[in-house]
Scaffold this motif. Structure first.
Motif, short mmCIF file in Angstrom:
data_model
loop_
_atom_site.label_atom_id
_atom_site.label_comp_id
_atom_site.label_asym_id
_atom_site.label_seq_id
_atom_site.Cartn_x
_atom_site.Cartn_y
_atom_site.Cartn_z
N ALA A 139 0.82 -1.21 0.00
CA ALA A 139 0.00 0.00 0.00
C ALA A 139 0.85 1.26 0.00
N LEU A 141 1.66 3.21 2.36
CA LEU A 141 1.00 4.26 3.12
C LEU A 141 2.00 5.13 3.86
N GLN A 145 -2.07 9.58 5.69
CA GLN A 145 -2.85 9.21 4.51
C GLN A 145 -4.07 8.39 4.91
N VAL A 147 -6.83 5.19 4.15
CA VAL A 147 -6.93 3.87 3.54
C VAL A 147 -8.30 3.26 3.84
N ASP A 212 -6.46 7.65 -0.30
CA ASP A 212 -5.16 7.43 -0.92
C ASP A 212 -5.00 5.98 -1.39
N VAL A 213 -5.53 5.07 -0.60
CA VAL A 213 -5.39 3.64 -0.90
C VAL A 213 -6.67 2.90 -0.52
N ILE A 215 -7.76 -1.14 0.09
CA ILE A 215 -7.30 -2.53 0.17
C ILE A 215 -8.54 -3.40 0.26
N VAL A 231 -10.97 5.57 -4.70
CA VAL A 231 -9.56 5.99 -4.64
C VAL A 231 -9.33 7.24 -5.49
N GLY A 235 -3.70 7.21 -6.65
CA GLY A 235 -3.70 6.31 -5.50
C GLY A 235 -3.44 4.87 -5.88
N ARG A 236 -3.67 3.97 -4.93
CA ARG A 236 -3.38 2.55 -5.14
C ARG A 236 -4.57 1.70 -4.74
N VAL A 238 -5.18 -2.18 -3.76
CA VAL A 238 -4.41 -3.36 -3.37
C VAL A 238 -5.37 -4.49 -3.02
#
Length: 311
Positions: A139, A141, A145, A147, A212-213, A215, A231, A235-236, A238
């Motif tokens: 991530a 992070l 940030q 999540v 930002d992320v 998951i 997101v 961003g990501r 996952v």
């Protein structure tokens, strides 16, 4: 020895508790008398053959990858363990753990169990905690940030919420209303009741620019694309299940498996023993009810933490 066995690909209610020969350790392996073994979603995939084209198994197949127990024999070349050592084990591709005895390779998937960590909680650690650790690394992070954790109350999710909060992130965790206080207690800033609101819409309400992320521990492949809408650009996304190779927006998709966290098992075991990380076991079953444990697991009877079978 008693072992839970799948004789052929099929539903979990066809599993049987049978007698099998006790496996002897080969070079570099230890034999462990299992005290407790935890269930994982991958077990069900292997039992049913849902991904047999890429993850085939030989029958009779004993499921399970997580265990705690005592070393009862060591193979040639083993130097770090001796008979009588209490251990926590991730067997990976040696033998299944839903049995009175299992084999484990000496290495990062085998660590000593501290005296103040009981066998049941120890068995719940390997796959979930190592996967959570690997996901957190993927991530990327940074403190401050945000999540979104989809599937926050499960085995992996409960560790992930704790690890992300300890890393200084603001955690948005999905949970049913009954589990709101649980995820907040793990360190989440917000609990999103996915049964009452749309997860992405609520995440966007809390953070209009996007998180930002994200998951996602529930959805895989194309289904996970919906989560990507929460997101922000750059961003990501996952997942431990699977992600598309590319997404329409400038979001980086990342797939992570348990292998990325194997070397961290010893540290995680130490943190749990020290009370720095909590591990939730929602149910324990005796070996004689191991099949029922899988039936209940598949039915979603236990939505929080881990399910463990004791021997």
């Amino acid at each position: 020895m008693k072992a839970l066995v799948s004789s052929s690909y099929g539903p979990v209610d066809e599993l049987e508790l049978v007698e099998l020969p006790v496996p002897a350790p080969g070079p570099g392996q230890v034999q462990v008398k299992v005290a407790a073994a935890a269930l994982n979603p991958l077990d069900v995939i292997l039992i049913t053959g849902r991904l047999k084209a890429v993850l085939p198994v030989e029958h009779p197949f004993v499921p399970g990858m997580d265990a705690s127990g005592v070393v009862t024999a060591v193979g040639e070349g083993v130097t770090g363990y001796a008979v009588g050592d209490e251990v926590v084990a991730f067997t990976h591709d040696t033998t299944g753990t839903l049995a009175e005895y299992t084999l484990v390779a000496e290495g990062p998937g085998l660590v000593r169990r501290p005296e103040n960590l009981d066998a049941v909680r120890a068995a719940a650690l390997p796959v979930t905690s190592m996967t959570a650790s690997a996901l957190l690394e993927a991530a990327e992070l940074k403190p401050g940030q945000t999540v979104l954790v989809v599937g926050a109350t499960g085995g992996i999710g409960s560790f992930l919420v704790q690890l992300a909060a300890r890393a200084g992130a603001e955690v948005l965790a999905t949970a049913q209303a009954a589990d709101r206080d649980y995820v907040l207690g793990l360190g989440a800033r917000h609990a999103i009741d996915y049964t009452a609101v749309d997860t992405v819409e609520e995440a966007r309400r809390l953070h209009p620019g996007g998180v930002d992320v994200a998951i996602d521990l529930v959805n895989g492949g194309p289904a996970v694309e919906a989560t990507a809408a929460a997101v922000k650009d750059g961003g990501r996304l996952v997942s431990s299940i699977g992600v598309p190779e590319t997404l329409e927006r400038a979001i980086t998709p990342v797939h992570v498996g348990v292998e990325g966290g194997i070397g961290r098992l010893e540290g995680i075991v130490g943190q749990v023993a020290a009370g720095e990380l909590a591990v939730e076991v929602s149910a324990t079953y005796p070996a004689e009810q191991a099949r029922q444990a899988y039936v209940d697991f598949v039915a979603g009877k236990h939505t929080r933490g881990k399910v463990v079978v004791t021997f």
